[in-house]
Motif scaffolding. Sequence first.
Motif, mmCIF file in Angstrom:
data_model
loop_
_atom_site.group_PDB
_atom_site.id
_atom_site.type_symbol
_atom_site.label_atom_id
_atom_site.label_comp_id
_atom_site.label_asym_id
_atom_site.label_seq_id
_atom_site.Cartn_x
_atom_site.Cartn_y
_atom_site.Cartn_z
ATOM 1 N N LEU A 9 0.969 -0.740 -0.405
ATOM 2 C CA LEU A 9 0.334 0.213 -0.098
ATOM 3 C C LEU A 9 1.085 1.682 0.300
ATOM 4 O O LEU A 9 0.797 2.218 -0.740
ATOM 5 N N GLY A 10 2.406 1.277 0.529
ATOM 6 C CA GLY A 10 3.247 2.448 0.678
ATOM 7 C C GLY A 10 3.538 2.601 1.903
ATOM 8 O O GLY A 10 3.742 3.607 1.896
ATOM 9 N N LEU A 11 3.493 1.894 2.726
ATOM 10 C CA LEU A 11 3.746 2.315 3.832
ATOM 11 C C LEU A 11 5.165 2.087 3.970
ATOM 12 O O LEU A 11 5.572 0.749 3.824
ATOM 13 N N SER A 12 6.273 2.492 4.342
ATOM 14 C CA SER A 12 8.089 2.434 4.372
ATOM 15 C C SER A 12 8.429 1.972 5.278
ATOM 16 O O SER A 12 7.238 1.591 6.349
ATOM 17 N N ILE A 13 9.278 0.868 5.828
ATOM 18 C CA ILE A 13 9.865 0.221 6.603
ATOM 19 C C ILE A 13 9.945 0.503 7.499
ATOM 20 O O ILE A 13 10.170 0.555 9.141
ATOM 21 N N GLU A 14 10.269 2.250 8.194
ATOM 22 C CA GLU A 14 10.600 2.481 9.420
ATOM 23 C C GLU A 14 8.731 3.327 10.024
ATOM 24 O O GLU A 14 8.897 3.055 10.952
ATOM 25 N N GLU A 15 8.079 3.783 9.364
ATOM 26 C CA GLU A 15 6.744 3.820 9.266
ATOM 27 C C GLU A 15 6.070 2.603 9.442
ATOM 28 O O GLU A 15 4.984 2.001 10.059
ATOM 29 N N ALA A 16 6.246 1.198 9.017
ATOM 30 C CA ALA A 16 5.983 0.356 9.681
ATOM 31 C C ALA A 16 6.102 -0.617 10.988
ATOM 32 O O ALA A 16 5.953 -1.069 11.818
ATOM 33 N N VAL A 17 7.564 0.068 11.329
ATOM 34 C CA VAL A 17 8.403 -0.185 12.809
ATOM 35 C C VAL A 17 7.274 0.841 13.242
ATOM 36 O O VAL A 17 6.987 0.166 14.607
ATOM 37 N N ALA A 18 7.551 1.644 12.898
ATOM 38 C CA ALA A 18 6.755 2.646 14.036
ATOM 39 C C ALA A 18 5.115 2.522 14.352
ATOM 40 O O ALA A 18 4.554 2.347 14.778
ATOM 41 N N PHE A 19 4.373 1.631 13.470
ATOM 42 C CA PHE A 19 3.077 1.521 13.233
ATOM 43 C C PHE A 19 3.176 0.407 13.802
ATOM 44 O O PHE A 19 2.337 0.161 15.147
ATOM 45 N N TRP A 20 3.371 -0.818 13.930
ATOM 46 C CA TRP A 20 3.705 -2.035 14.609
ATOM 47 C C TRP A 20 3.715 -2.067 15.922
ATOM 48 O O TRP A 20 3.512 -2.394 16.893
ATOM 49 N N ARG A 21 5.057 -0.717 16.283
ATOM 50 C CA ARG A 21 5.225 -0.224 17.340
ATOM 51 C C ARG A 21 4.346 -0.055 18.309
ATOM 52 O O ARG A 21 3.818 -0.225 19.622
#
Length: 486
Positions: free
Chosen positions: A331-343
């Motif tokens: 969808l477009g969630l970058s790795i940095e934003e993904a880590v922030a989202f899951w944390r």
Amino acid sequence: MYRSGERQVAHETRETNALVENNGLLRYANALNFYDHPPLFDVTVDEFETTAIDRLRVLAEIESSLARNRTWEELKAITYAQYMKYVPLHTSTFTDAVEERRKDHLGHYVLRLAFCRSEDLRRRFVKAESVLFRVRFEQTEIELRKEFLNSRNFNWIAVTQEEKAQYHQELYSMYQSPKQENRADAFKKEKFSKVRWTRVPDLVEARRVFLKSGWAYVPGREQSSIIFQEFEVQLEKALEATSRLIPRLDEDSRLIPVLDNLSQGFVAGIASEWMNAAGSSSSSDIRAEMVDGLAKKHFPMCMRGMHENLRRDHHLKHFGRLQYGLFLKVLGLSIEEAVAFWRKSFDRMTDDKFSKEYKYNIRHSYGLEGKRANYPAKNCLQILTSSPSDVGCPYRTFSPENLQTALLSMYSQEGLKSSDLPEIMSTVKAGHYHVACTRVFEITHASCGVAKGEGIGGGESVTHPNQYAARSMELGKSKKEDDAME
């Protein structure tokens, strides 16, 4: 390399009026094909699979259209657009048609191997292929149609003028002339043929033929019904013959997994891939804090359900994290934003536990750890055939009562009403889960100008969660821009 079709139809002759040799190259005499003879040429395993997948996309969309009770004109337009997109076949005079017809020929036979295994698969395959043949027949120029008909013996008997005069009253009473012509004048010019009535059951049912002593007198303008019926009968017989010979392929470990995957795709009633599933997203600037809002407005039921479970439990099981994480990645969630989202989502655990037990897997799904593969998000076929129930398709795994409750809970604010549920549930009951999902998309995006039958665009059905979300976001953006201009 694999010589396709050679084993399962070894009893058939190589001579055919549909194929002729010309300087060592196969030349197809006509775009229309009854597929009487197998394609006797070498193909790679990759071509074997990709050619079949492209044809499966077309047949899957045909079945979806049939499930949605589209009119013939709508079905014809959608089918034409689909086969010209995935299996282009110019039915008019075309100077370089060999490759198109070769691909059409090969794809049909590969799918025969995949769908001959059960009565249900054979029935669905024959129905979809018959629609495809009919659409192509109607799109073909009259002269090329005549060439094709003259190349085959359809075993109909021409009705003489004397016999036409003998049954003049009966034939005239059932005759339906073209709207633009005078009935009496059209009848005088009409040529009739007769066949056994069992060959034209659709015309008998519609009372469009005269029956006498077991013979059906068919007007020339209705002869296509004989052709379509003959196509179905011949294909049914061929599939039954192939099913008896298919065990001989068990020795080839390269092909069985391909055929299994294709047959599963047809069981799911959908195409096997979404073209952009593994590619880059059109919205690469998605941030972690945006996911909540996107889920409520743009996610399909499977992904929206996972998001709600994540927010409720502050956790997802392994397969759920993998599936939802790859969906967000595409969808477009970058790795940095993904880590922030899951944390943030796993806020009930310590930083140390998150880093040790979960961060590696997140980076692995982005190709930054392990074998560094670029993993695609799961398509609808993979979700429908998933073993764990927590990552399956809700239209398939939920009970009828729970599904209706969940639909109203998730989508009532987007326009879904209780009165819409019977239509959705009828498609679910019939096993057309992707059709139900597509109908929900149409209802919830009616405010964006999506009409019933339009699907995600051009009549196409949903085949991938990211396809659903990307199209929803695109429509939402366009509506926002239009509202701003008013």
